[in-house]
Motif scaffolding. Structure first.
Motif, short mmCIF file in Angstrom:
data_model
loop_
_atom_site.label_atom_id
_atom_site.label_comp_id
_atom_site.label_asym_id
_atom_site.label_seq_id
_atom_site.Cartn_x
_atom_site.Cartn_y
_atom_site.Cartn_z
N PRO A 92 9.73 3.56 -2.47
CA PRO A 92 10.04 2.95 -1.45
C PRO A 92 11.25 1.89 -1.37
O PRO A 92 11.75 1.67 -0.36
N GLN A 93 11.39 1.43 -2.73
CA GLN A 93 12.36 0.60 -2.78
C GLN A 93 13.81 1.02 -3.44
O GLN A 93 13.61 2.22 -4.07
N THR A 94 14.82 0.27 -3.08
CA THR A 94 16.05 0.75 -3.87
C THR A 94 16.05 0.30 -5.26
O THR A 94 15.10 -0.45 -5.92
N VAL A 95 16.77 1.16 -5.93
CA VAL A 95 16.79 0.67 -7.72
C VAL A 95 17.19 -0.96 -7.81
O VAL A 95 16.57 -1.45 -8.75
N ASN A 96 18.03 -1.54 -7.06
CA ASN A 96 18.30 -2.76 -7.14
C ASN A 96 17.22 -3.66 -6.74
O ASN A 96 16.87 -4.62 -7.44
N GLU A 97 16.50 -3.34 -5.75
CA GLU A 97 15.43 -4.16 -5.24
C GLU A 97 14.12 -4.17 -6.18
O GLU A 97 13.66 -4.99 -6.56
N ALA A 98 14.04 -2.87 -6.92
CA ALA A 98 12.99 -2.54 -7.77
C ALA A 98 13.34 -3.52 -9.20
O ALA A 98 12.48 -4.07 -9.89
N ALA A 99 14.57 -3.61 -9.53
CA ALA A 99 14.80 -4.33 -10.69
C ALA A 99 14.81 -5.68 -10.57
O ALA A 99 14.31 -6.29 -11.63
N GLU A 108 12.93 -7.16 -8.75
CA GLU A 108 11.12 -7.30 -8.53
C GLU A 108 10.65 -7.39 -9.99
O GLU A 108 9.94 -8.56 -10.49
N ILE A 109 10.75 -6.33 -10.60
CA ILE A 109 10.63 -6.28 -12.14
C ILE A 109 10.90 -7.52 -12.88
O ILE A 109 10.34 -8.13 -13.65
N SER A 110 12.13 -7.78 -12.71
CA SER A 110 12.80 -8.88 -13.55
C SER A 110 12.05 -10.26 -13.11
O SER A 110 11.95 -11.13 -14.22
N ARG A 111 11.88 -10.59 -11.88
CA ARG A 111 11.12 -11.60 -11.47
C ARG A 111 9.60 -11.67 -12.07
O ARG A 111 9.31 -12.56 -12.42
N LEU A 112 9.02 -10.66 -11.84
CA LEU A 112 7.63 -10.71 -12.28
C LEU A 112 7.41 -10.83 -13.81
O LEU A 112 6.25 -11.31 -14.19
N THR A 113 8.69 -10.07 -14.58
CA THR A 113 8.12 -10.02 -16.17
C THR A 113 9.19 -11.22 -16.69
O THR A 113 8.91 -11.26 -17.80
N LYS A 114 10.13 -11.89 -15.92
CA LYS A 114 11.06 -12.80 -16.45
C LYS A 114 11.86 -12.11 -17.45
O LYS A 114 12.07 -12.89 -18.65
N ALA A 115 12.31 -10.91 -17.42
CA ALA A 115 13.01 -10.11 -18.24
C ALA A 115 14.48 -10.17 -17.68
O ALA A 115 14.74 -10.41 -16.56
#
Length: 94
Positions: free
Chosen positions: A55-62, A64-71
């Motif tokens: 349901p998310q765009t690739v930018n939104e997912a990136a 979100e993952i970056s925020r949650l993993t601090k990557a």
């Protein structure tokens, strides 16, 4: 924050990698983010593929993952996200 030279180096290293995670209809959740974080600790550099059902765009997912993993998001190409997180092992010398 990665410099452009570091990102270029990591993109070249990631070229041969296969995506090890797929984000589907549930989007990015804490359980999946924890699994991605564990993989980043072990490998430092990974690819994540977004399925068409996400349901998310690739930018939104990136983000979100970056925020949650601090990557760091190294690069986004199509539906694939390249992520980097330095570990104690120091596999990639950047």
């Amino acid at each position: 924050m990665l410099t452009s030279k570091q990102k270029k180096y990591l993109k070249s290293e990631a070229h041969a990698l296969k995506p090890i995670f797929q984000v589907g209809k549930d989007g990015v959740g804490m359980k999946q983010a924890n699994s991605i974080n564990d993989a980043l600790k072990a490998k430092e550099l990974i690819k994540v593929k977004l399925l068409d059902t996400c349901p998310q765009t690739v930018n939104e997912a990136a983000l979100e993952i970056s925020r949650l993993t601090k990557a760091e998001v190294v690069h986004i190409i199509g539906h694939t996200i390249i992520l980097y997180k330095a570990s104690e092992k120091g596999i990639y010398q950047i």
